[in-house]
Enzyme design. Structure first.
Site, PDB file in Angstrom:
ATOM      1  N   ASP A   1       0.846  -1.199   0.000  1.00 19.27           N
ATOM      2  CA  ASP A   1       0.000   0.000   0.000  1.00 19.27           C
ATOM      3  C   ASP A   1       0.880   1.248   0.000  1.00 19.27           C
ATOM      4  O   ASP A   1       1.640   1.479   0.938  1.00 19.27           O
ATOM      5  CB  ASP A   1      -0.894   0.002   1.241  1.00 19.27           C
ATOM      6  CG  ASP A   1      -1.815   1.201   1.245  1.00 19.27           C
ATOM      7  OD1 ASP A   1      -2.846   1.158   0.552  1.00 19.27           O
ATOM      8  OD2 ASP A   1      -1.489   2.208   1.919  1.00 19.27           O
TER       9      ASP A   1
ATOM     10  N   TYR B   1       3.400   9.977   0.699  1.00 15.11           N
ATOM     11  CA  TYR B   1       4.373   9.360   1.615  1.00 15.11           C
ATOM     12  C   TYR B   1       5.812   9.713   1.232  1.00 15.11           C
ATOM     13  O   TYR B   1       6.734   9.519   2.024  1.00 15.11           O
ATOM     14  CB  TYR B   1       4.215   7.836   1.681  1.00 15.11           C
ATOM     15  CG  TYR B   1       2.853   7.352   2.144  1.00 15.11           C
ATOM     16  CD1 TYR B   1       1.968   8.200   2.814  1.00 15.11           C
ATOM     17  CD2 TYR B   1       2.438   6.049   1.912  1.00 15.11           C
ATOM     18  CE1 TYR B   1       0.715   7.764   3.210  1.00 15.11           C
ATOM     19  CE2 TYR B   1       1.180   5.603   2.317  1.00 15.11           C
ATOM     20  CZ  TYR B   1       0.326   6.463   2.954  1.00 15.11           C
ATOM     21  OH  TYR B   1      -0.911   6.018   3.339  1.00 15.11           O
TER      22      TYR B   1
ATOM     23  N   LYS C   1      -2.380   6.298  -3.954  1.00 16.26           N
ATOM     24  CA  LYS C   1      -3.450   7.256  -3.636  1.00 16.26           C
ATOM     25  C   LYS C   1      -3.180   8.625  -4.254  1.00 16.26           C
ATOM     26  O   LYS C   1      -2.048   9.113  -4.251  1.00 16.26           O
ATOM     27  CB  LYS C   1      -3.581   7.395  -2.107  1.00 16.26           C
ATOM     28  CG  LYS C   1      -3.635   6.052  -1.400  1.00 16.26           C
ATOM     29  CD  LYS C   1      -3.902   6.152   0.084  1.00 16.26           C
ATOM     30  CE  LYS C   1      -3.685   4.794   0.741  1.00 16.26           C
ATOM     31  NZ  LYS C   1      -2.256   4.556   1.111  1.00 16.26           N
TER      32      LYS C   1
ATOM     33  N   HIS D   1      -7.220   9.922  -1.634  1.00 13.89           N
ATOM     34  CA  HIS D   1      -6.606   9.765  -0.312  1.00 13.89           C
ATOM     35  C   HIS D   1      -7.464  10.324   0.831  1.00 13.89           C
ATOM     36  O   HIS D   1      -7.564   9.728   1.888  1.00 13.89           O
ATOM     37  CB  HIS D   1      -5.219  10.427  -0.322  1.00 13.89           C
ATOM     38  CG  HIS D   1      -4.281   9.874   0.697  1.00 13.89           C
ATOM     39  ND1 HIS D   1      -2.926   9.762   0.494  1.00 13.89           N
ATOM     40  CD2 HIS D   1      -4.487   9.393   1.946  1.00 13.89           C
ATOM     41  CE1 HIS D   1      -2.357   9.241   1.560  1.00 13.89           C
ATOM     42  NE2 HIS D   1      -3.277   9.021   2.457  1.00 13.89           N
TER      43      HIS D   1
END
Ligand code: A2P
Length: 318
Positions: A44, A49, A78, A111
């Site tokens: 994931d 990130y 996302k 997201h």
């Protein structure tokens, strides 16, 4: 055997995934390679990130060395909040595909149900936000549906969405969301949301199943209870010769949700994967059900700045 959840449309998503939020550059690549060697079949990711290039290099090396074939790994990413305008969705996905060195994603999620002005990664002031009545989720969703038409993603879904927001999207969608990825653990069981998603045919994925103890300090509240230290969870773990983390992961799986466990430590990666073999007893499940305390670790207060159109209450619809 890899346990899977069947999504709308028939794709089978492995139930236990590797989380990559908070995994630092310089260590996430080794974690991804180690996880795939151990047998993880679901990774994931997310653009925000900040580590997708390193994840991509690790995936590419793992495919090239024959550790696993691309088609045997489920890869999610996302769309970040500043790319909600329909015309920004495909370029955002293409950047993620380039970073992850992939031709196609298995799952792409919106997201957050929060829009930011393009180029603003994190909101610092009221002007950074775009209200949902100006840029509704349904418009972003049309951009997501186009990605399925183009064959760039197998499935599309959302994250951090309430049952009301999921139901609204299902109602208006040409291609309904396959997944809602939300915070779920014994202190935030979200029974009503999980049940409503089941009715709507939307699979639920649990994030922060261990209570996300490595969140940045700015995202922590004073006096938070630590899920991994919960006496009931610890007692159940001791009875099964398991660890508290394994109990929390097994609980999520037995509930029929997918679950993302984040670790960058080889021993904990192996431990978390083995949690799929732990069978909790009905009495364990009853004891865990009683731990509910509506405790969010990821509160969303960072979207509720003064003057923002978003509040904690309209974010979660509660
Ligand atoms: P680490 O990456 O050093 O293993 P969440 O998935 O809820 O966001 O929680 C992630 C946090 O839990 C990280 O700090 C991670 O640390 C830690 N963690 C992951 N697996 C375990 C485990 N089996 N036992 C204890 N802590 C764990």
């Amino acid at each position: 055997m890899t346990h899977t959840i069947e999504l709308r449309g028939g794709a089978r998503m492995p139930s236990l995934g590797l989380g990559t939020w908070k995994s630092a550059k310089g260590e996430i690549g080794a974690a991804v390679k180690g996880a795939l060697r151990l047998g993880y079949r679901h990774v994931d990711c997310a653009a925000i990130y900040g580590n997708e290039r390193e994840v991509g290099a690790a995936l590419s090396e793992s495919f090239a060395s024959g550790v696993v074939a691309r088609e045997d790994v489920w890869i999610t990413s996302k769309l970040w909040n500043d790319r909600h305008a329909p015309e920004d969705v495909e370029p955002a996905l293409r950047q993620t595909l380039a970073d992850l060195q992939l031709d196609r994603l298995d799952l792409y999620l919106v997201h957050w149900p929060v829009a930011l002005r393009k180029g603003v990664p994190m909101a610092l002031r009221a002007q950074d936000f775009v209200a949902l009545d100006v840029l509704p989720l349904s418009e972003t969703w049309a951009g997501m549906e186009a990605l399925v038409d183009l064959g760039l993603v197998r499935a599309i879904g959302v994250s951090n969405c309430s049952a009301a927001k999921v139901a609204g999207l299902v109602e208006g969608a040409r291609i309904a969301p396959a997944v809602d990825q939300v915070e779920l653990h014994p202190y935030l069981q979200q029974e009503a949301l999980v049940a409503r998603c089941r009715e709507l045919g939307v699979a639920v994925t649990a994030y922060s199943p261990l209570g996300s103890p490595d969140r940045p300090r700015s995202m922590k509240q004073a006096g938070e209870p630590a899920l991994l230290e919960d006496p009931t969870v610890r007692a159940i773990a001791a009875r099964h010769g398991a660890t508290p983390a394994q109990v929390l992961i097994a609980w999520a799986l037995q509930r029929g949700t997918a679950v993302l466990a984040k670790s960058v430590d080889p021993g904990r990666l192996a431990q978390n994967l083995a949690a799929a073999e732990l069978a909790l007893e009905p009495e364990d499940l009853r004891a865990i059900a009683a731990l509910e305390r509506a405790r969010r670790y990821v509160t969303g207060t960072f979207w509720a700045l003064p003057g923002s159109p978003y509040t904690v209450s309209n974010l979660w619809d509660e």
